[in-house]
Enzyme design. Structure first.
Site, PDB file in Angstrom:
ATOM      1  N   ASP A  31       0.855  -1.185   0.000  1.00  0.00           N
ATOM      2  CA  ASP A  31       0.000   0.000   0.000  1.00  0.00           C
ATOM      3  C   ASP A  31       0.894   1.239   0.000  1.00  0.00           C
ATOM      4  OD1 ASP A  31      -1.951   2.112   0.880  1.00  0.00           O
ATOM      5  OD2 ASP A  31      -3.242   0.379   1.227  1.00  0.00           O
ATOM      6  N   SER A  34      -1.620   6.393   0.273  1.00  0.00           N
ATOM      7  CA  SER A  34      -2.231   7.625  -0.233  1.00  0.00           C
ATOM      8  C   SER A  34      -3.633   7.798   0.331  1.00  0.00           C
ATOM      9  CB  SER A  34      -2.266   7.616  -1.761  1.00  0.00           C
ATOM     10  OG  SER A  34      -2.993   6.501  -2.252  1.00  0.00           O
ATOM     11  N   ALA A  70      -6.124  -2.046  -4.343  1.00  0.00           N
ATOM     12  CA  ALA A  70      -5.565  -0.701  -4.525  1.00  0.00           C
ATOM     13  C   ALA A  70      -6.239  -0.002  -5.699  1.00  0.00           C
ATOM     14  CB  ALA A  70      -4.058  -0.794  -4.751  1.00  0.00           C
ATOM     15  N   TYR A 137     -14.908   6.247 -12.905  1.00  0.00           N
ATOM     16  CA  TYR A 137     -14.536   5.232 -11.914  1.00  0.00           C
ATOM     17  C   TYR A 137     -15.039   3.858 -12.348  1.00  0.00           C
ATOM     18  CZ  TYR A 137     -15.116   2.328  -7.763  1.00  0.00           C
ATOM     19  OH  TYR A 137     -15.121   1.278  -6.885  1.00  0.00           O
TER      20      TYR A 137
END
Length: 320
Positions: A31, A34, A70, A137
């Site tokens: 990871d 962020s 992620a 998205y």
């Protein structure tokens, strides 16, 4: 098994990592923090702070499979900055898949989304229904599904995509640690409503009350994060070389925004003021899943289907 969990410092990824450890697997979390939190990485998991575009050296250590969480996941932001979503979600995943291919890692479970369906023709939505995302998205996640099908066909990858509907609640691991939502900014409805109950916000905003639904507000299917995570363990065992399978994950019933707020009022005992705001671009009116396929093929079904239970678990995690 030796498993790599990308995005494992986030809400869903951390719960899955915790359940994998409890099942006896060796887990490494990757990871870049962020949006994740270092303290969400479960004890017992190895942690690598880097981007999925830099996963190659980590994968070279030898892994049996990847569970891939992620991603950038804010619908509104994707509409405002689509290039960010194509670069991060699709570009990052293609780099990950290529690194997996080079390292000989042949299985992946992918965190997909109901946003791939866009405005559905019918509800509940089945996996064979048309995919027409209404925002970048959802489009970026659908493109990743297409890439997984390609890699399965060309390179023998075994892949499973799990298309989530709305995930909520909290998970208490075997060691007593509690994993809950804490996004910044927080865009999910239930934690935002509970923030009002805690006095952290003056009112909850209802984005649109003129949708073609019984009370004019959006209807969504809610699934407990513990049930969602458990599906990933089943999907891991279902990865078949050369095949890409897609499963919906949801309760099969929907609740409107106003109904969710009312359940939150009941659970918390707070009045929770609400105010109406304009619609958000790209929000479909109704998204409700049919999970019959994963129930039939993998034996999964939600153990916590009650919206009241989901809200109560989330509230307990906030007030503990």
């Amino acid at each position: 098994m030796k498993l790599l969990v990308t995005g494992g410092a986030g809400y869903i990824g951390s719960v899955v990592a915790a359940q994998l450890l409890e099942a006896g697997h060796e887990v490494t979390v990757l990871d870049d923090l962020s949006t994740g939190h270092a303290d969400a990485v479960p004890p017992g998991a190895r942690f690598e702070r880097c981007s999925i575009t830099e996963a190659g050296p980590v994968l070279e250590r030898g892994f049996d499979a990847v569970l891939h969480f992620a991603a950038k996941s804010l619908v509104g932001e994707s509409v405002a900055d689509p290039a960010k979503y194509w670069t991060s979600n699709l570009g990052g995943t293609l780099a990950l898949l290529e690194a997996m291919r080079r390292a000989g890692v042949g299985r992946i479970v992918f965190s997909s989304t109901a946003a791939t369906y866009g405005e559905p023709e019918r509800c509940p939505i089945e996996e064979t229904d048309p995919t027409r995302p209404t925002n970048p998205y959802g489009a970026s996640k659908l493109a990743i599904d297409t890439a997984l099908t390609t890699f399965a066909g060309l390179y023998g990858l075994g892949a499973v995509s799990l298309r989530y509907f709305n995930v909520a609640g909290a998970y208490t691991a075997a060691d007593g640690r509690v994993y809950r939502e804490r996004h910044d900014p927080e865009t999910h409805l239930i934690p935002n409503v509970l923030a009002v109950a805690r006095g952290e916000r003056p009112a909850v905003r209802i984005f649109g009350d003129d949708y073609p639904t019984p009370d004019g507000t959006c209807i969504r299917d809610y699934i407990h994060v513990a049930d969602l995570a458990r599906a990933h363990l089943l999907a891991l065992d279902a990865c078949t070389p050369g095949r890409h399978e897609i499963y919906n994950l949801g309760n099969g019933s929907g609740f409107s925004v106003k109904e969710v707020i009312e359940v939150c009022r009941e659970v918390t005992g707070h009045p929770i003021p609400a105010e109406t705001a304009p619609r958000r671009p790209g929000d479909p009116a109704i998204l409700v899943a049919s999970s019959e396929r994963i129930q039939r093929e993998l034996g999964w079904s939600p153990e916590h289907p009650s919206l009241k239970t989901i809200v109560a678990d989330a509230w307990a995690a906030l007030t503990a």
